[in-house]
Design a protein around this motif. Structure first.
Motif, PDB file in Angstrom:
ATOM      1  N   LYS A  73     -23.662   8.996 -63.220  1.00 20.68           N
ATOM      2  CA  LYS A  73     -23.523   7.759 -63.229  1.00 20.68           C
ATOM      3  C   LYS A  73     -23.418   7.370 -64.849  1.00 20.68           C
ATOM      4  N   LYS A  74     -23.821   8.172 -65.774  1.00 20.01           N
ATOM      5  CA  LYS A  74     -23.638   7.992 -67.249  1.00 20.01           C
ATOM      6  C   LYS A  74     -22.234   8.292 -67.629  1.00 20.01           C
ATOM      7  N   ALA A  75     -21.680   9.318 -66.879  1.00 17.22           N
ATOM      8  CA  ALA A  75     -20.368   9.645 -67.189  1.00 17.22           C
ATOM      9  C   ALA A  75     -19.307   8.809 -66.518  1.00 17.22           C
ATOM     10  N   GLY A  76     -19.683   7.914 -65.662  1.00 16.12           N
ATOM     11  CA  GLY A  76     -18.707   7.069 -65.138  1.00 16.12           C
ATOM     12  C   GLY A  76     -17.963   7.518 -63.899  1.00 16.12           C
ATOM     13  N   VAL A  77     -18.583   8.409 -63.268  1.00 11.76           N
ATOM     14  CA  VAL A  77     -17.999   9.187 -62.018  1.00 11.76           C
ATOM     15  C   VAL A  77     -17.758   7.917 -61.109  1.00 11.76           C
ATOM     16  N   LYS A  78     -16.726   7.730 -60.316  1.00 14.04           N
ATOM     17  CA  LYS A  78     -16.728   6.914 -59.400  1.00 14.04           C
ATOM     18  C   LYS A  78     -17.097   7.003 -57.961  1.00 14.04           C
ATOM     19  N   HIS A  79     -16.867   8.439 -57.633  1.00 11.37           N
ATOM     20  CA  HIS A  79     -17.322   8.702 -56.197  1.00 11.37           C
ATOM     21  C   HIS A  79     -17.844  10.223 -56.080  1.00 11.37           C
ATOM     22  N   ILE A  80     -18.730  10.190 -55.356  1.00  9.82           N
ATOM     23  CA  ILE A  80     -19.329  11.620 -54.985  1.00  9.82           C
ATOM     24  C   ILE A  80     -19.584  11.962 -53.623  1.00  9.82           C
ATOM     25  N   VAL A  81     -18.917  13.153 -53.154  1.00 11.60           N
ATOM     26  CA  VAL A  81     -18.997  13.628 -51.873  1.00 11.60           C
ATOM     27  C   VAL A  81     -20.078  14.598 -52.066  1.00 11.60           C
ATOM     28  N   LYS A  82     -20.974  14.085 -51.222  1.00 15.94           N
ATOM     29  CA  LYS A  82     -22.448  15.200 -51.092  1.00 15.94           C
ATOM     30  C   LYS A  82     -22.394  16.072 -49.723  1.00 15.94           C
ATOM     31  N   LEU A  83     -22.522  17.184 -50.062  1.00 15.09           N
ATOM     32  CA  LEU A  83     -22.745  18.224 -48.892  1.00 15.09           C
ATOM     33  C   LEU A  83     -24.393  17.807 -48.418  1.00 15.09           C
ATOM     34  N   SER A  84     -24.511  17.482 -47.275  1.00 11.43           N
ATOM     35  CA  SER A  84     -25.798  16.897 -46.797  1.00 11.43           C
ATOM     36  C   SER A  84     -26.077  17.801 -45.602  1.00 11.43           C
ATOM     37  N   GLN A  85     -26.967  17.132 -44.703  1.00  8.35           N
ATOM     38  CA  GLN A  85     -27.193  18.090 -43.457  1.00  8.35           C
ATOM     39  C   GLN A  85     -27.016  17.035 -42.337  1.00  8.35           C
ATOM     40  N   TRP A  86     -26.823  17.487 -41.228  1.00  6.05           N
ATOM     41  CA  TRP A  86     -26.794  16.946 -39.906  1.00  6.05           C
ATOM     42  C   TRP A  86     -28.268  16.348 -39.501  1.00  6.05           C
TER      43      TRP A  86
ATOM     44  N   TYR B  92     -19.572   6.628 -52.373  1.00  7.11           N
ATOM     45  CA  TYR B  92     -20.150   8.275 -51.729  1.00  7.11           C
ATOM     46  C   TYR B  92     -19.348   8.472 -50.342  1.00  7.11           C
ATOM     47  N   THR B  93     -19.542   9.759 -50.241  1.00  6.91           N
ATOM     48  CA  THR B  93     -19.104  10.369 -48.761  1.00  6.91           C
ATOM     49  C   THR B  93     -20.041  11.464 -48.588  1.00  6.91           C
ATOM     50  N   PHE B  94     -20.801  11.210 -47.441  1.00  7.80           N
ATOM     51  CA  PHE B  94     -21.717  12.341 -47.086  1.00  7.80           C
ATOM     52  C   PHE B  94     -21.213  13.087 -45.910  1.00  7.80           C
ATOM     53  N   LEU B  95     -21.323  14.547 -46.221  1.00  5.88           N
ATOM     54  CA  LEU B  95     -20.903  15.360 -45.167  1.00  5.88           C
ATOM     55  C   LEU B  95     -21.983  16.050 -44.473  1.00  5.88           C
ATOM     56  N   ARG B  96     -22.223  15.704 -43.235  1.00  2.97           N
ATOM     57  CA  ARG B  96     -23.530  16.293 -42.781  1.00  2.97           C
ATOM     58  C   ARG B  96     -23.262  17.559 -41.746  1.00  2.97           C
ATOM     59  N   PRO B  97     -23.109  18.592 -41.924  1.00  2.00           N
ATOM     60  CA  PRO B  97     -22.995  19.706 -41.064  1.00  2.00           C
ATOM     61  C   PRO B  97     -24.169  19.958 -40.411  1.00  2.00           C
TER      62      PRO B  97
ATOM     63  N   ASN C  64     -17.987   5.415 -49.097  1.00  3.85           N
ATOM     64  CA  ASN C  64     -19.083   4.944 -48.321  1.00  3.85           C
ATOM     65  C   ASN C  64     -19.079   5.066 -46.864  1.00  3.85           C
ATOM     66  N   LYS C  65     -18.776   6.519 -46.529  1.00  4.53           N
ATOM     67  CA  LYS C  65     -18.800   6.844 -45.136  1.00  4.53           C
ATOM     68  C   LYS C  65     -19.560   8.044 -45.104  1.00  4.53           C
ATOM     69  N   PHE C  66     -20.242   8.554 -43.823  1.00  3.76           N
ATOM     70  CA  PHE C  66     -20.608   9.686 -43.605  1.00  3.76           C
ATOM     71  C   PHE C  66     -20.332  10.204 -42.325  1.00  3.76           C
ATOM     72  N   TYR C  67     -19.988  11.754 -42.352  1.00  2.00           N
ATOM     73  CA  TYR C  67     -19.267  12.181 -41.419  1.00  2.00           C
ATOM     74  C   TYR C  67     -20.425  13.213 -40.808  1.00  2.00           C
ATOM     75  N   ASN C  68     -20.468  13.287 -39.418  1.00  2.00           N
ATOM     76  CA  ASN C  68     -21.224  14.509 -38.654  1.00  2.00           C
ATOM     77  C   ASN C  68     -20.402  15.714 -38.523  1.00  2.00           C
ATOM     78  N   ILE C  69     -20.610  16.588 -39.018  1.00  2.00           N
ATOM     79  CA  ILE C  69     -19.680  17.670 -38.945  1.00  2.00           C
ATOM     80  C   ILE C  69     -19.950  18.836 -37.990  1.00  2.00           C
ATOM     81  N   THR C  70     -19.750  18.892 -36.823  1.00  2.04           N
ATOM     82  CA  THR C  70     -20.021  19.854 -35.625  1.00  2.04           C
ATOM     83  C   THR C  70     -18.917  20.565 -35.122  1.00  2.04           C
ATOM     84  N   GLY C  71     -19.258  21.802 -34.398  1.00  7.05           N
ATOM     85  CA  GLY C  71     -18.303  22.329 -33.613  1.00  7.05           C
ATOM     86  C   GLY C  71     -17.924  21.511 -32.404  1.00  7.05           C
ATOM     87  N   PRO C  72     -17.004  22.054 -31.725  1.00  6.19           N
ATOM     88  CA  PRO C  72     -16.519  21.456 -30.110  1.00  6.19           C
ATOM     89  C   PRO C  72     -17.289  21.324 -29.207  1.00  6.19           C
ATOM     90  N   GLU C  73     -18.334  22.185 -29.123  1.00  4.45           N
ATOM     91  CA  GLU C  73     -18.993  22.489 -27.995  1.00  4.45           C
ATOM     92  C   GLU C  73     -20.515  22.839 -28.475  1.00  4.45           C
TER      93      GLU C  73
END
Ligand code: NAP
Length: 293
Positions: free
Chosen positions: A95-108, A136-141, A193-202
């Motif tokens: 925030k202090k550095a003026g970053v515009k977007h964070i992609v965060k590796l989160s969890q399902w 933000y973009t939250f990646l929730r594997p 400002n999206k989040f993605y649930n990242i899973t396998g196909p089965e």
């Protein structure tokens, strides 16, 4: 070649980070990688698109230094009792550095009310990022297929692996797909400002994983279901810190309740190709498990 990267990758030397940085290099995207030691990051340093900078999540000034001129940051730490504060301090510095977007590796299933410590801290950080006003973009594997490599020795020597999960179904995911989703989120528009649930196909059980691995390796591999207490002792026995061992036991309890069985379409939506299945993983990693010995 002179590079002026405006994207920062943290966790670049880790499981996901190695794949992510490889793809960025293939796409010829210049990036800065925050590493604890440049000397220990030789593989990364070989990528011409990589600018390495030393930074440690536990040293706020060093993190602030890595963020100068950065517009978009990929945030990943390993899961320890320090992860929540490390990530929150990173967001403050961004925030202090003026970053515009964070992609965060989160969890399902990240959730502030979860009894699973990993799911709770990820949700706390997600909320902190939202409140910071940074896009933000939250990646929730879901559970990583590559976690099975942690049982490489018992698979090679005893033809078995362990878990406290019964026959519950899990939409287990290959980290190569997580990295590919991360690359798209970091380099293409439309993911604010999206989040993605990242899973396998089965969705498969650990018993089914053992069957698939057996047919790939040409020998019988057995999944041994153990109690939570036995799992915790095993993890402590191979050197896991207590906080992490307990967290993994909580994770397995959550899997056992069938809370991680849903299949998400997000990998295919973002990458344009189906997520890798467990048979693909077994085939591609057969040599590491001692194929046909
Ligand atoms: N395992 C699963 O099934 C699963 C499922 C869903 C989500 N997740 C999430 O995935 C994340 C872990 O991803 P991963 O497996 O790719 O991680 P990883 O392989 O453990 O890599 C961790 C990275 O963080 C760096 N790092 C550690 N401490 C640091 C510090 N103090 N300062 C700067 N960098 C530091 C490491 O650098 P060094 O090279 O210097 O050590 C490494 O690059 C966790 O947040 C976990 O909750 C895991």
């Amino acid at each position: 070649m002179s590079l002026s990267p405006n994207i920062l990758i943290t966790g670049a030397t880790g499981t996901i980070g190695k794949e992510l940085t490889k793809h960025l290099a293939e796409k010829n995207v210049p990036f800065r990688a925050m590493v604890r030691s440049i000397d220990a990051a030789k593989e990364l340093a070989r990528l011409p698109q990589a600018e390495l900078i030393e930074g440690n999540f536990d040293n706020v000034a060093s993190v602030e230094n890595t963020l100068i001129g950065i517009e978009k940051a990929f945030l990943l730490t390993n899961s320890s009792e320090n992860a929540e504060i490390q990530q929150i301090n990173f967001v403050k510095a961004a925030k202090k550095a003026g970053v515009k977007h964070i992609v965060k590796l989160s969890q399902w299933a990240a959730d502030v009310h979860s009894p699973v410590r990993f799911l709770k801290y990820h949700a706390v950080v997600e909320n902190f990022i939202k409140e910071s006003g940074i896009e933000y973009t939250f990646l929730r594997p879901n559970l990583f297929m590559q976690g099975l490599l942690g049982f490489r020795e018992t698979i090679i020597k005893q033809n078995q692996f362990f878990g406290a999960v019964g026959d519950s179904q899990i939409s287990i995911v290959d980290i190569r797909d997580i990295a590919e989703v991360a690359v798209v989120s970091m380099t293409e528009g439309g993911h604010k400002n999206k989040f993605y649930n990242i899973t396998g196909p089965e969705s498969i059980s650990h018993y089914e994983m053992a069957e698939m691995l057996s047919s790939e390796l040409g020998r019988q591999i057995t999944f041994v279901d153990v109690t939570s207490e036995m799992l915790q002792n095993m993890l402590l026995g191979v050197g896991f810190p207590e906080w992490q061992a307990k967290g993994l036991v909580e994770d397995y309890a959550h899997y056992k309740l069938g809370e991680a069985s849903e299949i998400s379409p997000d990998v295919e939506k973002l990458t344009g190709k189906p997520a890798r299945n467990f048979a693909d993983f077994a085939k591609d990693h057969a040599e590491l498990f001692g194929v046909k010995i």
